[in-house]
Enzyme design. Structure first.
Site, PDB file in Angstrom:
ATOM      1  N   ARG A   7      11.821  -6.365   4.204  1.00 57.25           N
ATOM      2  CA  ARG A   7      11.633  -4.934   3.933  1.00 57.25           C
ATOM      3  C   ARG A   7      12.648  -4.108   4.721  1.00 57.25           C
ATOM      4  NH1 ARG A   7       5.701  -2.478   4.249  1.00 57.25           N
ATOM      5  NH2 ARG A   7       5.768  -3.005   6.462  1.00 57.25           N
ATOM      6  N   ARG A  18       0.695  -8.820  13.670  1.00 59.04           N
ATOM      7  CA  ARG A  18       0.009  -7.797  12.874  1.00 59.04           C
ATOM      8  C   ARG A  18      -0.939  -8.452  11.871  1.00 59.04           C
ATOM      9  NH1 ARG A  18       4.561  -4.642  10.317  1.00 59.04           N
ATOM     10  NH2 ARG A  18       2.993  -3.217   9.538  1.00 59.04           N
ATOM     11  N   LYS A  74       0.822  -1.222   0.000  1.00 58.79           N
ATOM     12  CA  LYS A  74       0.000   0.000   0.000  1.00 58.79           C
ATOM     13  C   LYS A  74       0.858   1.275   0.000  1.00 58.79           C
ATOM     14  CE  LYS A  74      -2.161  -0.938   3.889  1.00 58.79           C
ATOM     15  NZ  LYS A  74      -1.534  -2.210   4.320  1.00 58.79           N
ATOM     16  N   ARG A 130      12.201  -1.808  10.332  1.00 52.38           N
ATOM     17  CA  ARG A 130      11.264  -1.320  11.340  1.00 52.38           C
ATOM     18  C   ARG A 130      11.108  -2.367  12.431  1.00 52.38           C
ATOM     19  NH1 ARG A 130       6.036   0.338   7.955  1.00 52.38           N
ATOM     20  NH2 ARG A 130       5.119  -0.707   9.749  1.00 52.38           N
ATOM     21  N   ARG A 159      -8.796   1.030   9.906  1.00 46.87           N
ATOM     22  CA  ARG A 159      -8.344  -0.318  10.247  1.00 46.87           C
ATOM     23  C   ARG A 159      -9.373  -1.068  11.066  1.00 46.87           C
ATOM     24  NH1 ARG A 159      -2.627   0.629   9.782  1.00 46.87           N
ATOM     25  NH2 ARG A 159      -1.297  -1.118  10.225  1.00 46.87           N
TER      26      ARG A 159
END
Ligand code: AMP
Length: 219
Positions: free
Chosen positions: A128, A172, A14, A161, A89
């Site tokens: 990532r 998550r 996203k 992160r 969310r």
């Protein structure tokens, strides 16, 4: 107005798509995750409140997020539209967004779901890396930096992160299925949902989104 919501599990791409479309469409990319990370980095009151919640992979309470988004959408750069990434969310947030838009005399164009299977997600997120300076997103396997672990533009070392570590990623994903997946149904029932296959590659995904936006008469 091009008022868009991007939906999809963490790692669906996203943020990457929104950053690209922001330039093409000339509308801001509003990531609640980025807003919170900036608050944490600046040590603001908001940052102190959300830091432990984010690090655990849980959700920040709706009333805090809703206020942040309401303030952000009232800024002049949202006049022609916006891309909301990571918000709403929960169904309660989706309803709050409807209210905000109604108050502003505007209406959502589309909620776009980027569909990506779970195994692809885990592979993507744990590989990532982010530039701490400019926010550019890399993937060590599919989109590596030119020089080992350095941002192509800023030349500073990339970071992972805290919430991209595998254990937190699993948490998550579970949180997404429990709270955010119902948001998909919410927009579907209102005829506002569009789905784009998130595995077809960046350029094709962007093409698909642009087709959806063009279909409507953008004012
Ligand atoms: P993201 O970068 O969108 O994955 O967001 C990182 C973290 O920020 C999430 O795991 C949540 O803890 C928090 N967060 C971001 N957006 C929201 C939201 N709309 N509602 C609740 N928590 C959020």
């Amino acid at each position: 107005m091009i008022d868009l919501v991007f939906l999809g599990p963490p790692g669906a791409g996203k943020g990457t798509y929104a950053k690209k479309l922001r330039e093409i469409l000339g509308i801001p990319h509003i990531s609640t995750g980025d807003i919170f990370r900036e608050a944490v980095a600046n040590g603001t009151e908001l940052g102190k409140k959300v830091k432990p919640i984010m690090e655990s992979g849980e959700l920040v309470p709706d009333e805090i997020v809703n206020k942040v988004v309401r303030d952000r959408l009232s800024k002049p750069d949202c006049e022609k539209g916006f891309i909301l990434d990571g918000y709403p969310r929960t169904v309660a947030q989706a309803k709050a967004l409807d209210e905000m838009l109604k108050d502003m005399g505007r209406e959502l164009m589309w909620a776009i779901l980027f569909d990506v299977p779970e195994d692809v997600i885990v592979q993507r997120i744990t590989n990532r890396r982010v530039c701490p300076k400019c926010g550019r997103i890399y993937n060590l396997i599919t989109n590596p930096p030119k020089e080992d672990n350095l941002c192509d533009v800023c030349k500073v070392p990339l970071i992972q992160r805290e919430d991209d570590k595998e254990e937190v990623v699993r948490r998550r994903y579970r949180v997404y299925m429990e709270y955010t997946f119902p948001v998909v149904g919410y927009y579907d029932s209102k005829g506002k949902l569009q789905k784009v296959d998130g595995t077809i590659g960046l350029d094709k995904v962007i093409e698909e989104v642009l087709k959806l936006v063009d279909k409507d008469k953008v004012s």
